[in-house]
Scaffold this motif. Structure first.
Motif, PDB file in Angstrom:
ATOM      1  N   LEU A   1       0.829  -1.208   0.000  1.00 53.84           N
ATOM      2  CA  LEU A   1       0.000   0.000   0.000  1.00 53.84           C
ATOM      3  C   LEU A   1       0.861   1.254   0.000  1.00 53.84           C
ATOM      4  O   LEU A   1       0.592   2.217  -0.733  1.00 53.84           O
ATOM      5  N   VAL A   2       1.899   1.259   0.846  1.00 52.96           N
ATOM      6  CA  VAL A   2       2.794   2.419   0.902  1.00 52.96           C
ATOM      7  C   VAL A   2       3.487   2.627  -0.435  1.00 52.96           C
ATOM      8  O   VAL A   2       3.619   3.755  -0.926  1.00 52.96           O
ATOM      9  N   HIS A   3       3.909   1.522  -1.066  1.00 43.92           N
ATOM     10  CA  HIS A   3       4.552   1.614  -2.379  1.00 43.92           C
ATOM     11  C   HIS A   3       3.604   2.219  -3.414  1.00 43.92           C
ATOM     12  O   HIS A   3       4.048   2.932  -4.331  1.00 43.92           O
ATOM     13  N   ALA A   4       2.297   1.954  -3.231  1.00 41.07           N
ATOM     14  CA  ALA A   4       1.290   2.487  -4.162  1.00 41.07           C
ATOM     15  C   ALA A   4       0.897   3.921  -3.824  1.00 41.07           C
ATOM     16  O   ALA A   4       0.048   4.500  -4.490  1.00 41.07           O
ATOM     17  N   GLY A   5       1.500   4.485  -2.768  1.00 36.96           N
ATOM     18  CA  GLY A   5       1.226   5.877  -2.417  1.00 36.96           C
ATOM     19  C   GLY A   5       0.209   6.070  -1.322  1.00 36.96           C
ATOM     20  O   GLY A   5      -0.145   7.207  -0.988  1.00 36.96           O
ATOM     21  N   GLU A   6      -0.288   4.986  -0.740  1.00 37.88           N
ATOM     22  CA  GLU A   6      -1.268   5.114   0.339  1.00 37.88           C
ATOM     23  C   GLU A   6      -0.580   5.528   1.641  1.00 37.88           C
ATOM     24  O   GLU A   6       0.569   5.150   1.905  1.00 37.88           O
ATOM     25  N   ARG A   7      -1.304   6.286   2.469  1.00 31.65           N
ATOM     26  CA  ARG A   7      -0.767   6.714   3.766  1.00 31.65           C
ATOM     27  C   ARG A   7      -1.751   6.485   4.904  1.00 31.65           C
ATOM     28  O   ARG A   7      -1.387   6.633   6.073  1.00 31.65           O
ATOM     29  N   SER A   8      -2.999   6.125   4.586  1.00 33.30           N
ATOM     30  CA  SER A   8      -4.022   6.059   5.624  1.00 33.30           C
ATOM     31  C   SER A   8      -4.239   4.638   6.117  1.00 33.30           C
ATOM     32  O   SER A   8      -4.111   3.660   5.370  1.00 33.30           O
ATOM     33  N   MET A   9      -4.600   4.527   7.387  1.00 34.51           N
ATOM     34  CA  MET A   9      -4.946   3.235   7.964  1.00 34.51           C
ATOM     35  C   MET A   9      -6.213   2.681   7.320  1.00 34.51           C
ATOM     36  O   MET A   9      -6.386   1.470   7.235  1.00 34.51           O
ATOM     37  N   ARG A  10      -7.101   3.558   6.883  1.00 34.72           N
ATOM     38  CA  ARG A  10      -8.331   3.104   6.220  1.00 34.72           C
ATOM     39  C   ARG A  10      -8.008   2.244   5.000  1.00 34.72           C
ATOM     40  O   ARG A  10      -8.680   1.246   4.730  1.00 34.72           O
ATOM     41  N   ALA A  11      -6.964   2.629   4.261  1.00 37.11           N
ATOM     42  CA  ALA A  11      -6.579   1.852   3.078  1.00 37.11           C
ATOM     43  C   ALA A  11      -6.248   0.422   3.456  1.00 37.11           C
ATOM     44  O   ALA A  11      -6.569  -0.518   2.725  1.00 37.11           O
ATOM     45  N   LEU A  12      -5.615   0.242   4.618  1.00 31.78           N
ATOM     46  CA  LEU A  12      -5.274  -1.106   5.064  1.00 31.78           C
ATOM     47  C   LEU A  12      -6.519  -1.874   5.474  1.00 31.78           C
ATOM     48  O   LEU A  12      -6.765  -2.985   4.984  1.00 31.78           O
ATOM     49  N   VAL A  13      -7.317  -1.309   6.372  1.00 30.29           N
ATOM     50  CA  VAL A  13      -8.450  -2.075   6.905  1.00 30.29           C
ATOM     51  C   VAL A  13      -9.504  -2.344   5.843  1.00 30.29           C
ATOM     52  O   VAL A  13     -10.226  -3.343   5.918  1.00 30.29           O
ATOM     53  N   ASP A  14      -9.577  -1.476   4.828  1.00 29.07           N
ATOM     54  CA  ASP A  14     -10.539  -1.699   3.747  1.00 29.07           C
ATOM     55  C   ASP A  14     -10.080  -2.763   2.761  1.00 29.07           C
ATOM     56  O   ASP A  14     -10.872  -3.244   1.944  1.00 29.07           O
ATOM     57  N   SER A  15      -8.805  -3.145   2.818  1.00 30.21           N
ATOM     58  CA  SER A  15      -8.281  -4.096   1.847  1.00 30.21           C
ATOM     59  C   SER A  15      -8.102  -5.504   2.416  1.00 30.21           C
ATOM     60  O   SER A  15      -7.687  -6.403   1.695  1.00 30.21           O
ATOM     61  N   VAL A  16      -8.434  -5.694   3.696  1.00 32.45           N
ATOM     62  CA  VAL A  16      -8.266  -7.003   4.339  1.00 32.45           C
ATOM     63  C   VAL A  16      -9.551  -7.356   5.095  1.00 32.45           C
ATOM     64  O   VAL A  16     -10.504  -6.579   5.136  1.00 32.45           O
ATOM     65  N   ASP A  17      -9.565  -8.544   5.697  1.00 34.54           N
ATOM     66  CA  ASP A  17     -10.725  -8.992   6.477  1.00 34.54           C
ATOM     67  C   ASP A  17     -10.719  -8.288   7.822  1.00 34.54           C
ATOM     68  O   ASP A  17      -9.941  -8.628   8.716  1.00 34.54           O
ATOM     69  N   THR A  18     -11.579  -7.287   7.969  1.00 36.41           N
ATOM     70  CA  THR A  18     -11.663  -6.488   9.191  1.00 36.41           C
ATOM     71  C   THR A  18     -12.996  -6.724   9.876  1.00 36.41           C
ATOM     72  O   THR A  18     -14.053  -6.629   9.236  1.00 36.41           O
ATOM     73  N   GLN A  19     -12.946  -7.022  11.151  1.00 35.80           N
ATOM     74  CA  GLN A  19     -14.149  -7.194  11.962  1.00 35.80           C
ATOM     75  C   GLN A  19     -14.215  -6.073  12.996  1.00 35.80           C
ATOM     76  O   GLN A  19     -13.189  -5.683  13.558  1.00 35.80           O
ATOM     77  N   ARG A  20     -15.424  -5.585  13.230  1.00 37.69           N
ATOM     78  CA  ARG A  20     -15.617  -4.486  14.171  1.00 37.69           C
ATOM     79  C   ARG A  20     -16.428  -4.976  15.366  1.00 37.69           C
ATOM     80  O   ARG A  20     -17.443  -5.637  15.195  1.00 37.69           O
ATOM     81  N   ILE A  21     -15.976  -4.609  16.552  1.00 33.30           N
ATOM     82  CA  ILE A  21     -16.638  -4.994  17.792  1.00 33.30           C
ATOM     83  C   ILE A  21     -17.287  -3.745  18.377  1.00 33.30           C
ATOM     84  O   ILE A  21     -16.601  -2.747  18.657  1.00 33.30           O
ATOM     85  N   VAL A  22     -18.604  -3.773  18.548  1.00 29.53           N
ATOM     86  CA  VAL A  22     -19.325  -2.602  19.043  1.00 29.53           C
ATOM     87  C   VAL A  22     -18.977  -2.369  20.506  1.00 29.53           C
ATOM     88  O   VAL A  22     -19.131  -3.259  21.353  1.00 29.53           O
ATOM     89  N   MET A  23     -18.480  -1.176  20.804  1.00 32.84           N
ATOM     90  CA  MET A  23     -18.089  -0.793  22.160  1.00 32.84           C
ATOM     91  C   MET A  23     -18.546   0.627  22.430  1.00 32.84           C
ATOM     92  O   MET A  23     -17.755   1.571  22.372  1.00 32.84           O
ATOM     93  N   PRO A  24     -19.837   0.808  22.726  1.00 33.57           N
ATOM     94  CA  PRO A  24     -20.308   2.163  22.992  1.00 33.57           C
ATOM     95  C   PRO A  24     -19.791   2.697  24.324  1.00 33.57           C
ATOM     96  O   PRO A  24     -19.538   1.935  25.253  1.00 33.57           O
ATOM     97  N   GLU A  25     -19.607   4.011  24.377  1.00 33.38           N
ATOM     98  CA  GLU A  25     -19.238   4.707  25.613  1.00 33.38           C
ATOM     99  C   GLU A  25     -18.002   4.087  26.276  1.00 33.38           C
ATOM    100  O   GLU A  25     -18.046   3.627  27.410  1.00 33.38           O
TER     101      GLU A  25
END
Length: 200
Positions: A154-178
């Protein structure tokens, strides 16, 4: 009873801190054992659950003595993605498959938060497990250390954001309000809201 998921920790301490106006890592706050810097506070928390601990610092950045491995960014100001990849690679070379990646500016971080992500990371087999409270917290998640190769691409392709990483792999989100543990501080006002600073 199964053993807890082995975790390294990657603490990103080399940010520019533009909105704070000074290095956030060395801001002094009131900790449980008295005054401490933010980086010392974060390292003490993650070290209670993770080993080894890697602190990714900027070139020439002054840090207190820490019970951690200090790795220096080769270039200043390129964002957290490159620094995350550096830490993940070190953890992978150490032989661990997972690492908790966090920012240095989370004064209320707890081992409970890390543990709340470790269970799902082990059960779900995802590449990334993030806490979600209405938004993603990229710098408070558990990442597979093998992702350092993905980061490099990703860095070689010019990406700098963490979003680029998490959007390109299997990412799971755990709901943790407050979750106060997820609060990060970008300004003096933010810091005063969660931990009155001692600006020394």
């Amino acid at each position: 009873m199964t053993s807890p998921l082995p975790l390294a920790a990657v603490v990103l301490a080399g940010g520019a801190s533009r909105r704070m106006g000074r290095d956030k890592a060395t801001l002094v706050i009131d900790g449980p054992a008295g005054p401490t810097t933010l980086v010392e506070r974060i390292v003490s928390v993650v070290a209670a659950r993770c080993a080894p601990v890697y602190v990714i610092a900027a070139p020439g950045q002054a840090l207190p003595e820490l019970p951690a491995v200090i790795l220096r960014d080769e270039v200043r100001g390129v964002g957290p993605l490159l620094a995350t990849g550096r830490g993940l690679r070190a953890a992978a070379e150490f032989g661990l498959e997972h690492a908790f990646v966090c920012a240095v500016d989370m004064p209320e971080l707890t081992t409970d938060l890390i543990e709340a992500l470790a269970g799902p990371a082990e059960r779900l087999g995802a590449d990334v497990v993030l806490p979600w409270d209405g938004r993603d917290h990229y710098l408070a998640g558990i990442y597979r250390t093998a992702l350092f190769t993905t980061v490099a691409g990703l860095v070689h392709a010019g990406e700098r954001s963490m979003r680029a990483l998490v959007d390109s792999v299997d990412t799971q989100r755990i709901v943790m309000p407050e979750q106060p543990a997820l609060a990060n501080v970008n300004t003096v006002a933010d810091l005063e809201a969660v931990a009155p600073p001692r600006l020394l």
